[in-house]
Scaffold this active site. Structure first.
Site, PDB file in Angstrom:
ATOM      1  N   ARG A  16      -1.188  48.067  47.953  1.00  0.00           N
ATOM      2  CA  ARG A  16      -2.379  47.661  47.559  1.00  0.00           C
ATOM      3  C   ARG A  16      -2.286  47.159  46.252  1.00  0.00           C
ATOM      4  NH1 ARG A  16      -5.001  53.289  48.469  1.00  0.00           N
ATOM      5  NH2 ARG A  16      -3.428  53.085  49.950  1.00  0.00           N
ATOM      6  N   LYS A  50       9.410  58.825  49.773  1.00  0.00           N
ATOM      7  CA  LYS A  50       9.167  59.148  51.107  1.00  0.00           C
ATOM      8  C   LYS A  50      10.271  60.104  51.547  1.00  0.00           C
ATOM      9  CE  LYS A  50       7.092  54.795  52.681  1.00  0.00           C
ATOM     10  NZ  LYS A  50       5.924  55.272  53.137  1.00  0.00           N
TER      11      LYS A  50
END
Length: 470
Positions: A314, A240
């Site tokens: 996920r 990120k």
């Protein structure tokens, strides 16, 4: 010990003699306003309630939080709450006032590299009328407020302190003290147990992953709760940008909400059969990090291609949902700070809800409205199948397009619940506040605790009756 009397004032109340001075200072009784006055020997804090004709638990909670927040810098404060002035006439309304005081008065501060203080204002109800109702409602509200603030503490702790195993051990100690059965599945056992997603995301960090399993009650569980627990998310090798990492200690807010809600079981729903499954990892780049293009085998035997290591939630939830389904629950609910898309769509006050069952979705929506942890339903779209299917494995973790990411993430998760009625709450918006506001401190919000507690407290027959009358 400092003491203040707290009274509610509505916009449509009769105007007492002191009203001119209040109005001159801008206080009208609007929801979200507060004012402090000296009345003889008493310090009185006024909480704006809005219009009494529009009063509800959400408004009462907000009014109490705002007035408590106005004293956030005052130490050793007792708030003597005049429930009659708030018009709190039901157990739920009394509980909302108590919750609001606990929420608004919350404060958290690190006092060293690993030590911290946290707490809220002490509060007592000024008795009137139905004393039993008040005692029951106040006790419920205090318990909920404490559980919400517990979740906030977990989110606010630095990631160097709250590593995956430290989270597991801290939560296990708390929940065992409440009489719940807890098991910590550690790194080697995760590998041997086929939790390829959890192992892969956690292997870049020197702090190993863990899985927390919590059980309450006997027999097949009515409800399984799954909470995403990424104690820090750098994005892994798909790193990120620096500004996006600043709040990433909060990427375990779903796990914190599940712990907070489960801590309430002995108080709100003793004897209920509930399980919790919480995957815990730290997603860092390192010599052992999972790479874009790697394929892992998940708990249920499916294979997953990891194309973007910043889509890690996920991946670990796939393993955790498979494990939750193995308990044979009637219902599964997962809660996770999963996608920026949910925050972009709904802002900071709603969680995004996706479900494979309309009746369950209605229950979650109604629980959100009652608890104040609101959700907004978004579609589960089978037509997005191509976004979750891989050319080299059964599934892929990255959809390849920027649109419909709440739905594509949920569609992938839906493949691991074994056909059990399931709801997914994406809490990316309401989980964390970067700055304080009039209602509460910066940091973790404890979103999800009240929502899950409301669902836990419902019996099956209550839920059916509620759905049939709304």
């Amino acid at each position: 010990m400092n003491r203040v009397v707290v009274r509610g004032v509505a916009e449509d109340d009769a105007r007492p003699g002191a009203w001119d001075a209040r109005a001159a200072a801008g206080f009208t009784g609007a929801l979200g306003q507060s004012r402090v006055e000296q009345h003889g020997d008493e310090v009185v804090a006024l909480a704006g309630l809005g219009r009494r004709s529009q009063r509800g638990t959400t408004a009462l909670r907000r009014a109490a939080a705002t007035v408590a927040r106005s004293f956030h810098a005052v130490e050793d404060l007792v708030m003597d709450v005049d429930l009659a002035s708030f018009g709190a006439s039901s157990t739920a309304e009394v509980a909302a006032v108590a919750e609001g005081i606990a929420w608004g008065g919350y404060r958290f501060r690190m006092t060293g590299a690993e030590s911290y203080t946290s707490g809220t204002h002490a509060a007592i109800p000024r008795a009137h009328g139905a004393a039993d109702l008040e005692r029951e409602g106040w006790a419920r509200g205090e318990a909920l407020g404490a559980a919400v603030n517990l979740a906030r503490d977990l989110v606010n702790l630095p990631p160097s302190v709250l590593t995956p195993c430290a989270f597991a051990e801290r939560a296990a100690g708390l929940l065992r003290s409440r009489g719940l059965r807890v098991r910590i599945v550690r790194s080697d056992e995760l590998r041997d147990g086929g939790y390829g997603g959890i192992v892969a995301i956690g292997q870049g960090s020197t702090n190993p992953p863990a899985l927390l399993e919590v059980e309450a009650g006997e027999g097949p569980p009515e409800l399984a709760l799954v909470g995403k627990g990424v104690t820090f998310d750098s994005g892994g090798l798909s790193l990120k940008p620096a500004p996006a990492q600043m709040a990433m200690k909060s990427d375990m807010a779903g796990a914190a909400a599940v712990v907070g809600a489960l801590s309430l079981l002995p108080t709100l729903a003793r004897g209920r059969s509930v399980v919790g499954v919480i995957p815990l990892v730290e997603n860092l780049p390192g010599p052992g990090s999972v790479r874009p293009g790697d394929v892992v085998r998940l708990r249920d035997g499916a294979t997953l291609e990891i194309l973007d290591t910043d889509f890690e939630g996920r991946v670990i939830l796939a393993d955790a949902l498979s494990r939750a389904a193995e308990f044979g629950p009637e219902t599964i609910i997962d809660i996770a700070s999963l996608t920026y898309a949910a925050q972009h769509a709904l802002g900071d006050d709603f969680g995004a809800l996706v479900a494979n069952d309309d009746a369950l979705a209605a229950r979650v929506e109604q629980a959100g409205a009652r608890s104040g942890d609101r959700v907004w339903r978004m579609p589960l779209q089978p037509e997005l199948e191509a976004q979750i299917r891989s050319d080299v494995a059964d599934y892929k973790n990255f959809p390849g397009v920027a649109s419909a990411r709440v739905s594509s993430a949920a569609l992938l998760l839906s493949r691991f619940v074994g056909g059990i009625p399931w709801a997914h709450v994406d809490m990316a918006g309401p989980a964390f506040r970067p700055t304080a506001d009039a209602g509460g401190a910066a940091g973790g919000t404890g979103y999800g605790v009240r929502l899950l507690a409301e669902l836990i407290a419902q019996s099956r027959t209550t839920a059916v009756a509620t759905n049939s009358t709304r």
